[in-house]
Design a protein around this motif. Structure first.
Motif, PDB file in Angstrom:
ATOM      1  N   SER A 102       4.955  -8.526 -10.835  1.00 53.85           N
ATOM      2  CA  SER A 102       5.056  -8.423  -9.377  1.00 53.85           C
ATOM      3  C   SER A 102       6.297  -9.119  -8.843  1.00 53.85           C
ATOM      4  O   SER A 102       6.916  -8.661  -7.880  1.00 53.85           O
ATOM      5  CB  SER A 102       3.801  -9.027  -8.731  1.00 53.85           C
ATOM      6  N   PHE A 103       6.684 -10.216  -9.489  1.00 56.66           N
ATOM      7  CA  PHE A 103       7.849 -10.975  -9.028  1.00 56.66           C
ATOM      8  C   PHE A 103       9.146 -10.220  -9.312  1.00 56.66           C
ATOM      9  O   PHE A 103      10.003 -10.091  -8.434  1.00 56.66           O
ATOM     10  CB  PHE A 103       7.866 -12.343  -9.714  1.00 56.66           C
ATOM     11  N   VAL A 104       9.293  -9.721 -10.524  1.00 55.34           N
ATOM     12  CA  VAL A 104      10.524  -9.022 -10.889  1.00 55.34           C
ATOM     13  C   VAL A 104      10.658  -7.710 -10.117  1.00 55.34           C
ATOM     14  O   VAL A 104      11.762  -7.323  -9.723  1.00 55.34           O
ATOM     15  CB  VAL A 104      10.545  -8.770 -12.414  1.00 55.34           C
ATOM     16  N   CYS A 105       9.540  -7.044  -9.864  1.00 58.32           N
ATOM     17  CA  CYS A 105       9.555  -5.744  -9.172  1.00 58.32           C
ATOM     18  C   CYS A 105       9.140  -5.881  -7.711  1.00 58.32           C
ATOM     19  O   CYS A 105       8.605  -4.938  -7.123  1.00 58.32           O
ATOM     20  CB  CYS A 105       8.628  -4.760  -9.888  1.00 58.32           C
ATOM     21  N   ARG A 106       9.382  -7.030  -7.111  1.00 59.76           N
ATOM     22  CA  ARG A 106       8.867  -7.291  -5.771  1.00 59.76           C
ATOM     23  C   ARG A 106       9.476  -6.397  -4.693  1.00 59.76           C
ATOM     24  O   ARG A 106       8.897  -6.226  -3.629  1.00 59.76           O
ATOM     25  CB  ARG A 106       9.096  -8.761  -5.409  1.00 59.76           C
ATOM     26  N   ARG A 107      10.648  -5.837  -4.948  1.00 60.04           N
ATOM     27  CA  ARG A 107      11.266  -4.961  -3.950  1.00 60.04           C
ATOM     28  C   ARG A 107      10.829  -3.511  -4.083  1.00 60.04           C
ATOM     29  O   ARG A 107      11.061  -2.713  -3.173  1.00 60.04           O
ATOM     30  CB  ARG A 107      12.797  -5.029  -4.071  1.00 60.04           C
ATOM     31  N   THR A 108      10.189  -3.162  -5.190  1.00 59.72           N
ATOM     32  CA  THR A 108       9.864  -1.752  -5.427  1.00 59.72           C
ATOM     33  C   THR A 108       8.383  -1.490  -5.666  1.00 59.72           C
ATOM     34  O   THR A 108       7.937  -0.356  -5.466  1.00 59.72           O
ATOM     35  CB  THR A 108      10.638  -1.234  -6.655  1.00 59.72           C
ATOM     36  N   LEU A 109       7.607  -2.478  -6.090  1.00 55.66           N
ATOM     37  CA  LEU A 109       6.217  -2.251  -6.492  1.00 55.66           C
ATOM     38  C   LEU A 109       5.365  -1.826  -5.302  1.00 55.66           C
ATOM     39  O   LEU A 109       5.219  -2.571  -4.330  1.00 55.66           O
ATOM     40  CB  LEU A 109       5.637  -3.517  -7.121  1.00 55.66           C
ATOM     41  N   ARG A 110       4.780  -0.626  -5.414  1.00 55.33           N
ATOM     42  CA  ARG A 110       3.961  -0.086  -4.323  1.00 55.33           C
ATOM     43  C   ARG A 110       2.532   0.226  -4.744  1.00 55.33           C
ATOM     44  O   ARG A 110       1.686   0.462  -3.897  1.00 55.33           O
ATOM     45  CB  ARG A 110       4.617   1.181  -3.758  1.00 55.33           C
TER      46      ARG A 110
END
Length: 583
Positions: A140-148
């Motif tokens: 969630s942290f690494v993909c925080r800008r894209t995870l939907r």
């Protein structure tokens, strides 16, 4: 026979349920498809990933791949996922589905996924009982800008409160804190600041509900909710920062972990952990709803121990964007039960085994957009029958299930149809209800039914056959087996078949042909719409993609072919819903 440089135009490879398939066969196929974009290996139970996947020619062949589904591949362990993640084109991968893989998958696999696939939009790790809070946090942290889209069904070692603390601390709360300390009436604050412009309908905000909502949010500011896990959350975020810095992708931003989240499945995640030691779970959903600023569209809370006003707070902050809410088998929390309100925009609602929510006055009358409603396993009696009073006014409901409600009289539904001619159900399930009227009366009362008690009606059989015929014709196959025998049964008169208009079946939404079934006979072309956020397991049919989305300039993309029902009428405004009663 596949060979080198064959299948150049293939973009979607579906090898689901190929139980004899192993790793070498998949490598051979992928090398022959340089334009492959989607790979599905669901339920390929013998599929394994070995070191042969670390092949430079394979990496070059799958450079366009963005979707990988290995759900149900029970032999895929942590080492296999690490090998797969290192081979995938990390900058392109958007969707990963590891649900139902080996239960031994843990944080090592999550770290490898986060390292190589840093632009994920959807990940499903359901059933990963070894995955801890850190594994969920690093992705969630690494993909925080894209995870939907995030599915954690059955991940019992992931502590949601720890993750939400980090979520809350990153997102600025100064503005709401100013409203909190201003001394202004709470009702005015909520109506003006949470509902947006003054022309929005917020008349349903009663003082009792405002008190419940404030009660859910108040611990944010007095420090009672997250006191026990503050240090744990701080060390968790520090560790995630170290990992990201070691990978050379450190970004100095304040984007929260779940700031872009639209679909969340945390069902059966904390069945016992939070009953006594962590009672704050009953309030934590108000936090995520507020911090996400109403972006959640689908949420599954089945089996959790939370209060009804926390769910209402979640629905309230999400507003009209919340379309699908499943809270079946909701465990009783220690707090008082109140009615479930502020879900007027919900289209799919499942309250099975949640008698307390229904019996405490949950108002279905405000749910004008309901398409599907499940009220299974409820002791609905005469004094609670007002809960179904909305059937006399609703015009959009297509699916109703009240099975295992032994005290519910089925005549209530037939009377509702007499009062509301616009109640055109496609599917109705009244199994084990109090049958004070015969099934023939129900079929005559609801002539548009495709399924009654999970059995196809004559109209339903005719429409599914027409659906299969249309689909087979579109893909080029001229012969179709509709699984209906042409032999006349001895001693029985031959029934006149129900004829479905060809123009009706070609131009209408496919849900009017298939109902809400996901059986193999419902296979069809599937399209997604980024404008309407219809993706990640949801799709629209061909007719809706043209009339309801492409015609309006939406960003539509092809998903492929598969079984299921069209979600256009649920997640969007469908303009292909024809007259449901076939003349």
């Amino acid at each position: 026979m596949l060979g080198e440089n064959t299948c150049l135009k293939t973009k979607h490879l579906d090898l689901s349920r190929c139980r004899n398939l192993k790793g070498d066969g998949v490598i051979f196929c992928l090398k022959s498809m340089p334009n492959i974009e989607r790979l599905s290996l669901s339920s390929a139970t013998r599929f394994q990933i070995t070191n042969t996947f670390n092949d430079s020619t394979l990496t070059e062949a799958i450079k366009r791949l963005y979707y990988v589904d290995v759900s149900g591949c029970t032999k895929l362990n942590t080492d296999g996922i690490r090998c797969l993640a290192s081979t995938l084109p990390g900058s392109n991968i958007r969707v990963l589905d590891f649900s139902g893989c080996s239960t031994q998958i843990g944080d090592d696999a999550a770290v490898s996924v986060a390292e190589h696939c840093h632009k994920l939009e959807c990940i499903n790790v359901s059933g990963s009982t070894k995955l801890t809070t850190f594994g969920v946090a690093i992705i969630s942290f690494v993909c925080r800008r894209t995870l939907r889209c995030l599915s954690l069904r059955g991940c019992k070692l992931a502590k949601l409160t720890t993750l939400l603390y980090s979520h809350a601390m990153v997102c600025p709360l100064n503005q709401f804190a100013q409203w909190w300390d201003s001394g202004e009436d709470n009702l005015s604050v909520l109506r003006r600041n949470l509902m947006g412009e003054s022309d929005n309908d917020n008349s349903f905000l009663s003082p009792a509900y405002v008190e419940a909502f404030i009660d859910a949010l108040q611990p944010l500011f007095n420090g009672q909710v997250f006191t026990q896990i503050q240090d744990e959350s701080a060390s968790l975020m520090s560790l995630c920062n170290e990992y990201e810095e070691s990978w050379g992708r450190q970004r100095h931003d304040k984007q929260s972990l779940f700031g872009q989240l639209e679909k969340l499945d945390i069902s059966n995640t904390f069945p016992t952990l939070y009953n006594s030691a962590f009672p704050e779970l009953t309030r934590v959903f108000a936090v995520i709803s507020w911090l996400n600023k109403g972006k959640l569209r689908e949420i599954n809370l089945t089996g959790l121990c939370i209060s009804s006003h926390a769910v209402s707070a979640l629905a309230f902050a999400s507003g009209p964007r919340l379309k699908c809410l499943e809270i079946s088998s909701l465990s009783r929390s220690q707090e008082r039960w109140t009615s479930l309100i502020c879900v007027r925009g919900v289209c799919e609602l499942d309250l099975s085994c949640c008698g307390a929510l229904v019996f405490h006055g949950t108002n279905f009358l405000e749910m004008e957009n309901l398409r599907s409603l499940r009220l299974d396993n409820l002791s609905i009696e005469d004094q609670n029958i007002q809960s179904l009073g909305f059937l006399s006014t609703t015009k959009r409901l297509l699916h109703l299930s009240v099975k295992d409600c032994p005290r519910l009289k089925v005549s209530v539904l037939t009377k509702a149809k007499a009062m509301n001619p616009d109640l055109n159900l496609l599917e109705l399930d009244v199994r084990d209800a109090l049958m004070d009227v015969p099934l023939s009366v129900i079929r005559d009362t609801f002539p548009s039914l495709l399924k009654l008690n999970n059995q196809c009606t004559k109209l339903g059989t005719a429409r599914i056959q027409q659906h299969q015929l249309n689909y087979q014709w579109r893909i080029g196959r001229r012969e179709i087996d509709c699984r209906v025998s042409n032999k006349r049964k001895r001693g029985r008169p031959q029934k006149r078949p129900v004829v479905v208009s060809t123009s009706f079946s070609l131009n209408c939404c496919s849900i009017q042909l298939t109902g809400f079934s996901k059986a193999d006979c419902t296979e069809q072309e599937m399209f997604g719409c980024k404008t309407c956020h219809i993706e990640f397991g949801r799709f629209v049919c061909m007719a809706c993609s043209k009339a309801c989305h492409i015609a309006l300039g939406h960003e539509v993309f092809s998903i492929g072919c598969g079984p299921g029902y069209c979600d256009c009428s649920i997640l969007s405004t469908c303009m292909c819903m024809k007259d449901l009663v076939e003349c």
